[in-house]
Structure formats: C-alpha cells, structure tokens
Design a protein around this motif. Structure first.
Motif, short mmCIF file in Angstrom:
data_model
loop_
_atom_site.label_atom_id
_atom_site.label_comp_id
_atom_site.label_asym_id
_atom_site.label_seq_id
_atom_site.Cartn_x
_atom_site.Cartn_y
_atom_site.Cartn_z
N THR A 1 0.83 -1.20 0.00
CA THR A 1 0.00 0.00 0.00
C THR A 1 0.87 1.25 0.00
OG1 THR A 1 -1.63 -1.23 1.29
CG2 THR A 1 -1.97 1.13 1.07
N LEU A 2 1.97 1.22 0.72
CA LEU A 2 2.92 2.34 0.70
C LEU A 2 3.40 2.59 -0.72
CD1 LEU A 2 4.84 4.40 2.04
CD2 LEU A 2 6.44 2.52 2.45
N SER A 3 3.74 1.53 -1.43
CA SER A 3 4.21 1.67 -2.82
C SER A 3 3.11 2.22 -3.71
CB SER A 3 4.68 0.30 -3.35
OG SER A 3 5.08 0.41 -4.69
N LEU A 4 1.88 1.76 -3.51
CA LEU A 4 0.77 2.22 -4.33
C LEU A 4 0.53 3.72 -4.15
CD1 LEU A 4 -1.57 1.55 -6.23
CD2 LEU A 4 -2.94 0.95 -4.24
N VAL A 5 0.64 4.19 -2.91
CA VAL A 5 0.38 5.60 -2.64
C VAL A 5 1.53 6.48 -3.15
CG1 VAL A 5 0.04 7.33 -0.83
CG2 VAL A 5 -1.12 5.11 -0.68
N VAL A 6 2.76 6.13 -2.80
CA VAL A 6 3.87 7.03 -3.16
C VAL A 6 4.15 7.02 -4.66
CG1 VAL A 6 4.94 6.84 -0.88
CG2 VAL A 6 5.69 5.30 -2.72
N ASN A 7 3.75 5.96 -5.35
CA ASN A 7 3.96 5.90 -6.80
C ASN A 7 2.68 6.13 -7.59
OD1 ASN A 7 6.85 5.13 -6.84
ND2 ASN A 7 6.11 3.28 -5.84
N GLY A 8 1.62 6.56 -6.91
CA GLY A 8 0.32 6.71 -7.56
C GLY A 8 0.35 7.72 -8.70
N ASN A 9 -0.41 7.43 -9.75
CA ASN A 9 -0.46 8.29 -10.93
C ASN A 9 -1.55 9.35 -10.74
OD1 ASN A 9 0.00 9.38 -13.42
ND2 ASN A 9 -0.88 7.68 -14.59
N PHE A 10 -1.27 10.28 -9.82
CA PHE A 10 -2.19 11.38 -9.57
C PHE A 10 -1.37 12.59 -9.15
CE2 PHE A 10 -2.21 8.38 -5.97
CZ PHE A 10 -1.64 9.14 -4.96
#
Length: 500
Positions: free
Chosen positions: A378-387
C-alpha cells in the motif's frame, strides 16, 4: 457487494508537438484525470522549421502514419470524445496548413493550432490541475518553443512564447552550443515573465526537462521514481545543468540509456535553457510537472465547480471507491478523526487536515493484499500513484500513515529508511499517530459503515476515553483497548474504553 460503477465516457487528446506526436486516453473528463492509454512517436516535425520554414517531409510521413494508428486506437477503445491540438512547428511552418488538413482528414476531428499565448495558458492550467495551489513561473519547453507564464493558485497571467525549444534551438544554432548559448542569453534577458520569478518556484513542463529530472533522480539515489512533483533547489539544478553540458562537450551523453535516442541530443539544449532561466529568474526551487498542455486543455473544459475541487481528494475518493471494502466507511473515518483532532486539540494546518482526509480515504485500499505485505504494497501504491496535487513529501506522509495502519508501530515492522528520510521527525510522528488511529478505527468497525458514528471521544484532564454507545458494547475487547491506549500514548494521554 458493491454495485458496478456507471462508466463515464472516455476522452482522448491527440497532441501534435514539434518533437513528438502523442495520444493520451483518459478514463473520463474529471478533476482527477486517470490516463488509461499513452503512446508517443518522436517524429521531429520541427527540426528544420527555423532554417527552411518547412516541416520535414520524412517527419510529416511519420506523423501521419502515427495519426492513422491513433485514430484506429480511438475506435478500438471506443473513446467518447477526441480533442486534437498542434503547437509551434505547425503554426510556424509554411506547409503547416497542408499538413493539418491531411491530419484532420485522418483524425476526423478539428485540430486546434495553438497560438503561443494560448499554449502558455494551457500549460499554466495543466500545472494548476496537477499542483496544489501553485505559485511561480511555468516554463513549458517543447521541441519548437518555450512558453513562460506566471501562475498564482488559480490565477493565470499573460504568457510569452520564445523559439527556444530543443529542435528549434538546435536548428537556429546549426548544432553549435556556443551559438546556442548566445541565442538563449539574448532571448531570455529582459523577459517580464521571468522578472517576477525571484524566490518563487519554477515549474518545468515538457518531455526533455523530465528526462533531465530522471537522470538527476537516478544519479542522486532518490527513493521515488515519480517525475511529477520532483523538486530540486535552484542552486543544485544550476550545477546539474552545467555538469550535463560538460558531459555533452566530452561526448559522454550517449551513455545515458534511460533517455530515448531521439531525445538525447536535445538534453544539452534543455539544460542550457534551464541554466539561463535560473540565472535570470532566480527561483528558489525547480519543480517538474508531468501535467501540461493536454491536462490544461481538459481542465479548461470542466465546470467551474469541478475545477475548484481538490485534485488530491478527488483522486483519493476515486481509489477509495475502487479499492476499499466500503467507500462510506472511509468517509465516516474522516469525520471520526475530525472529532479526535478536535477533542485532543491536535494542532493542524489546513494542509495537515487535507492530508489526513486523503489518508482516511486510502486507509483500506490494501485489504486484498496478503496480510504480510499490506503495509509495503500500500505504501508503494500511494507514493507511486499516478495522480497529482501532492508533493513527494506529502506522498510519503500519506503512504506511511497507511503503512503504519497495516504494519503496526513496532520496531520490527518499520518502513524503508529512505522513505522515512523524506519526512521531518515531527511529520513522521504525525504519520505514526494517524496510523495508530486507523488501527483503532478499523479494528472497532471491521471497515463497515455505521459503526464509527456510534463511538465518541471524551477528554478529562490527561485522560482520553473512547465511548461506545450501548448497542455496540459487545464490540469492546482487550485488543481494542490495547490499540486505543497505544494511540492515547502517542497523543500524550492515558487511554481507556467506556461503555455508555
């Protein structure tokens, strides 16, 4: 069970630039744009326009071939609406109108040839779309031109366009860096849009400047690979630009494999332009934005109500709707943490509150991952999120808040030191506190709506109590009490559970 969401019509932008021709398809026309397809072809339409006044024949053929594919892709993807724009090369070349006529027949849409001021405005709107409350000078460096424009929050001033795009500068200077240096110096000095840049942020837009950022990220060992929002102190960016020019002089740029072959020769010119901008404007920071003309074009088409929404919160709402067990529960969590902050008199700025709300919306998006890996994934998903509308520091804060919700606060389950290093000790402690609050809330409610509104906070001196309404009394357990006491300790209180 969730009802499937009604899909909004997708929207695409065909961007005919001086260096590349690109198709980007977005899921919908919305405040938070979600790209679902992105393809470019480096055609080099503008490589000879300054010297010959014409689009090169081979570049025209390559561009038209790409446009045929793009049109076919739009049909296959059943894109709802297609917008097409063309920039410096097409507006400056004498055979630009002929090329545009052929391109319009292929694309079956009207192509807007952007004037310099119009292109500058759309670049600024793109930055407004992707940066929360921007304040500085936007510089969009394409293949044919450089647009400069002042932006303050949602306000855009008049812009200027200069023939300093990588291909145009290479053409004007006949591939002489010494001549290019003189051309840039003469063009940049006295530009009023740069005079207002002192001590502010310079927002660098454009593929070649993003390539510079990518090189800097790799060479510096920076922990995030996200281009958007990457920032460099101006003095460091100036030194980096000069070092890159020295590498070019020594013919060492060919070793930079992370940059496309067709773009590599333009790196030196991009570094040269950035160097002179820093010299004249004297900004404090360079921030790279992947949001530019295309995003600005779509941002302009939104209603005023949609444009004024917070891009980060909209993106978090979208992920909450897609990935959480209950979207309503996440919104109840916002209210629950609002009450906690109010009762314990938590000192929060407007930005702190905004990030807390975003973290609440994202607090359950990792539930499908294996329990042993929910924190890191989840950390990876948030910090690398395409937004957009979030800085790298803010990405780390929100990501770590959700990490601690899943991994806990023990020494054995700590996030990477490089990620912690993006935050100050106070920010890291706040992320731990928020993660601890999430651990209580999700344990109490099992991420189901309707539970958190029936729990209340009460403060007596140094004691913090979590009060359960009578109908929820059976939800009280030792584990709930243990987690709440841990949360209270982080706030500097003693914690206890109360049944009403």
């Amino acid at each position: 069970m969730k009802r499937p969401r009604k899909r909004a019509a997708s929207v695409a932008v065909i961007d005919i630039g001086s260096n590349s021709v690109r198709l980007v398809v977005y899921e919908a026309l919305a405040r938070s744009l979600i790209p679902i397809f992105n393809e470019k072809t480096l055609c080099g339409l503008g490589r000879e326009v300054q010297s010959t006044g014409l689009l090169a024949p081979d570049a025209v053929d390559k561009a038209l071939t790409s446009l045929k594919r793009f049109r076919a892709l739009c049909r296959v993807m059943q894109v709802g609406r297609v917008f097409a724009i063309a920039t410096a090369a097409c507006r400056d070349a004498s055979n630009g109108p002929d090329f545009i006529a052929k391109a319009e027949r292929i694309c079956a849409v009207k192509i807007e040839i952007l004037s310099g001021p119009r292109e500058a405005r759309l670049s600024a709107l793109g930055v407004i779309s992707g940066i929360h409350h921007p304040d500085g000078i936007v510089g969009d460096l394409g293949g044919g031109s450089l647009e400069l424009i002042d932006v303050r929050r949602n306000s855009v001033r008049s812009g200027v366009t200069l023939p300093l795009g990588g291909l145009a500068l290479q053409d004007l200077a006949h591939k002489s860096l010494k001549r290019a240096d003189r051309i840039v110096r003469e063009a940049i000095d006295g530009v009023p849009q740069l005079a207002a840049g002192r001590g502010r942020i310079f927002y660098a837009v454009g593929g070649t400047w993003r390539a510079l950022a990518r090189i800097h990220i790799i060479q510096s060992g920076y922990p995030l690979q996200v281009m958007h929002g990457y920032s460099i102190p101006a003095a460091e960016a100036l030194d980096f630009s000069r070092r890159l020019r020295r590498l070019a002089a020594a013919d060492m740029l060919a070793d930079i494999e992370i940059v496309a072959d067709a773009r590599r020769p333009l790196l030196t010119y991009a570094a040269l332009v950035l160097e002179h901008i820093i010299r004249v404007a004297k900004p404090k920071t360079i921030v790279f934005s992947t949001f530019g003309v295309r995003e600005g074009l779509l941002h302009e088409k939104l209603s005023e109500t949609e444009r004024n929404k917070d891009g980060l919160i909209c993106a978090a709402e979208e992920l909450n709707q897609l990935l959480s067990r209950s979207a309503k529960h996440a919104r109840e969590l916002i209210s629950w943490t609002d009450r906690l902050a109010r009762v314990v008199k938590l000192r929060e700025t407007e930005e702190d509150r905004r990030l807390r709300h975003a973290a609440c919306l994202l607090s359950d998006i990792g539930w499908r991952v294996h329990p042993d890996h929910r924190g890191e994934q989840t950390l990876s998903l948030v910090v690398n999120g395409n937004f957009g509308a979030i800085t790298h520091t803010e990405r780390a804060f929100v990501g770590l808040s959700v990490f601690y919700r899943y991994a806990g606060l023990s020494e054995e389950n700590q996030p990477p030191a490089t990620m912690q290093g993006l935050l100050t000790p106070a920010q890291l402690e706040r992320a731990r506190l928020l993660g601890a609050a999430f651990r209580v809330a999700h344990l109490v409610s099992a991420a189901r709506p309707g539970v958190l509104p029936a729990t209340h906070f009460r403060s007596q001196g140094r004691k913090l109590m979590l009060v359960f309404e009578h109908r929820l009394g059976d939800l009280v357990a030792d584990r709930v009490g243990s987690r709440f006491r841990q949360l209270a300790r982080l706030i500097g209180r003693a914690g206890s559970i109360v049944r009403r």
